[in-house]
Enzyme design. Structure first.
Site, PDB file in Angstrom:
ATOM      1  N   ALA A  18     -34.384 -21.869  27.780  1.00  0.00           N
ATOM      2  CA  ALA A  18     -33.205 -21.580  26.963  1.00  0.00           C
ATOM      3  C   ALA A  18     -32.720 -20.137  27.051  1.00  0.00           C
ATOM      4  O   ALA A  18     -31.521 -19.878  26.970  1.00  0.00           O
ATOM      5  CB  ALA A  18     -33.495 -21.930  25.510  1.00  0.00           C
TER       6      ALA A  18
ATOM      7  N   HIS B 170     -35.551 -31.849  31.082  1.00  0.00           N
ATOM      8  CA  HIS B 170     -35.136 -32.381  29.784  1.00  0.00           C
ATOM      9  C   HIS B 170     -33.800 -33.127  29.875  1.00  0.00           C
ATOM     10  O   HIS B 170     -33.148 -33.369  28.871  1.00  0.00           O
ATOM     11  CB  HIS B 170     -35.076 -31.265  28.733  1.00  0.00           C
ATOM     12  CG  HIS B 170     -36.439 -30.700  28.414  1.00  0.00           C
ATOM     13  ND1 HIS B 170     -36.619 -29.633  27.584  1.00  0.00           N
ATOM     14  CD2 HIS B 170     -37.672 -31.083  28.817  1.00  0.00           C
ATOM     15  CE1 HIS B 170     -37.935 -29.365  27.503  1.00  0.00           C
ATOM     16  NE2 HIS B 170     -38.580 -30.228  28.247  1.00  0.00           N
TER      17      HIS B 170
END
Ligand SMILES: [Zn+2]
Length: 244
Positions: A25, A122
Site C-alpha cells: 500500500a 490481492h
C-alpha cells in the site's frame, strides 16, 4: 537518505540477473490512495466497517456495504495516476532490469504505469465477474452501475463482484509468486511493512539479496537484507533513475 544508498542500490540492480519486486500500500499513498492499514486507513477511520465489507460470507448476504465503499473507491480511482515509483518500476522492466512485480495492491496502478508482468496477489479492482455464471465484466460496465448506486447484477441475476480478494478467500498467484521469490537474486520490498500474510512470507524464500524501501522501519530480520532504505519512495526512485 544518502547518495551512497542510491549508488549501492543502482549497483545491485546492474549486477542482478533476476530482480523481482514486491509492493504494498505504501507505494500508492503518494497517488492519493489511503493505506487501508495505515494511520488514515479504513481500518482505523471507521468510515467503513472493513470486517463486513471485505468478508465474502457477508458480501453474499448483503453486498450493499461493499458497494458503498466501491462507490467511493471508483470516484477516487478516476482521479489517480501512477507515482514516480510505479513509473520507475515499469521503466526498469522495459529496460530488462526487473523480471516481475508482485503486488498486494488492488488499484491497478502498476498496469497503468506500463508494467507488463504484474501478479496481483490481492486481485485487481478493475476486473470483475458474475458470481453465478462467471461472465467477465469490464471496468466501465461496473463503474457506471456503481456510480448510479445500483448493486451490479448480471443478466443471469447473479451478483457481480470485482476480482479482489476478500477475507475468507485465497490469495491469487501464490505459487507463481513463491517461484519468483525462490528464483530471485535481487528482491525488492517496497512500501509494505510485511505484516499481511501470505505475501509477507515471500522474502523468507529469497536466496538472493533483499532491498527494503519504505517510509517507515520494516521488521524483516533476515541475513540477506543488503540495503534498508527508510525514505519517501518517490524521492528515492527519482534519485535512482537519475543514477541509472
Ligand atoms: Zn451471470
Amino acid at each position: 537518505m544518502s547518495n551512497d544508498l542510491v549508488a549501492r542500490c543502482s549497483e545491485l540492480i546492474l549486477q542482478s540477473k533476476n530482480t523481482v519486486v514486491l509492493t504494498g500500500a505504501g507505494i500508492s499513498t503518494n497517488a492519493g490512495i489511503p493505506d487501508f492499514r495505515g494511520p488514515q486507513g479504513l481500518y482505523t477511520s471507521r468510515l467503513y466497517d472493513a470486517e463486513k465489507i471485505f468478508d465474502i460470507a457477508y458480501f453474499l448476504k448483503d453486498p450493499k456495504p461493499f458497494y458503498e465503499f466501491a462507490h467511493d473507491f471508483i470516484a477516487l480511482e478516476s482521479t489517480i495516476k501512477p507515482t514516480v515509483t510505479h513509473n520507475a518500476l515499469a521503466a526498469l522492466e522495459g529496460a530488462g532490469k526487473i523480471h516481475a512485480v508482485i503486488t498486494q495492491n488492488i488499484d491497478g496502478l502498476h498496469q497503468k504505469a506500463g508494467s507488463q508482468k504484474v501478479l496481483d496477489m490481492h486481485g485487481n479492482f478493475l476486473k470483475s465477474h458474475c458470481l453465478k455464471c462467471r461472465k467477465a465484466f469490464d471496468y466501465r460496465e461496473l463503474k457506471s452501475m456503481v456510480l448510479q448506486h445500483v448493486i451490479p447484477h448480471c443478466s443471469c441475476r447473479g451478483i457481480i463482484k470485482p476480482d479482489i480478494v476478500f477475507f475468507g478467500e485465497d490469495v491469487k498467484y501464490y505459487h507463481q509468486s513463491l517461484e519468483l521469490a525462490q528464483s530471485a537474486d535481487l528482491f525488492f520490498v517496497i512500501g509494505t511493512s510485511c505484516v499481511v500474510y501470505p505475501a509477507a512470507s515471500l522474502p523468507q524464500f529469497v536466496p538472493g539479496k533483499i532491498v527494503i524501501i519504505n517510509n517507515s522501519k520494516v521488521e524483516l530480520n533476515m541475513y540477506n537484507v543488503a540495503l534498508e532504505i527508510e525514505s519517501d519512495m518517490d524521492v528515492f526512485f527519482n534519485k535512482l533513475m537519475d543514477t541509472l
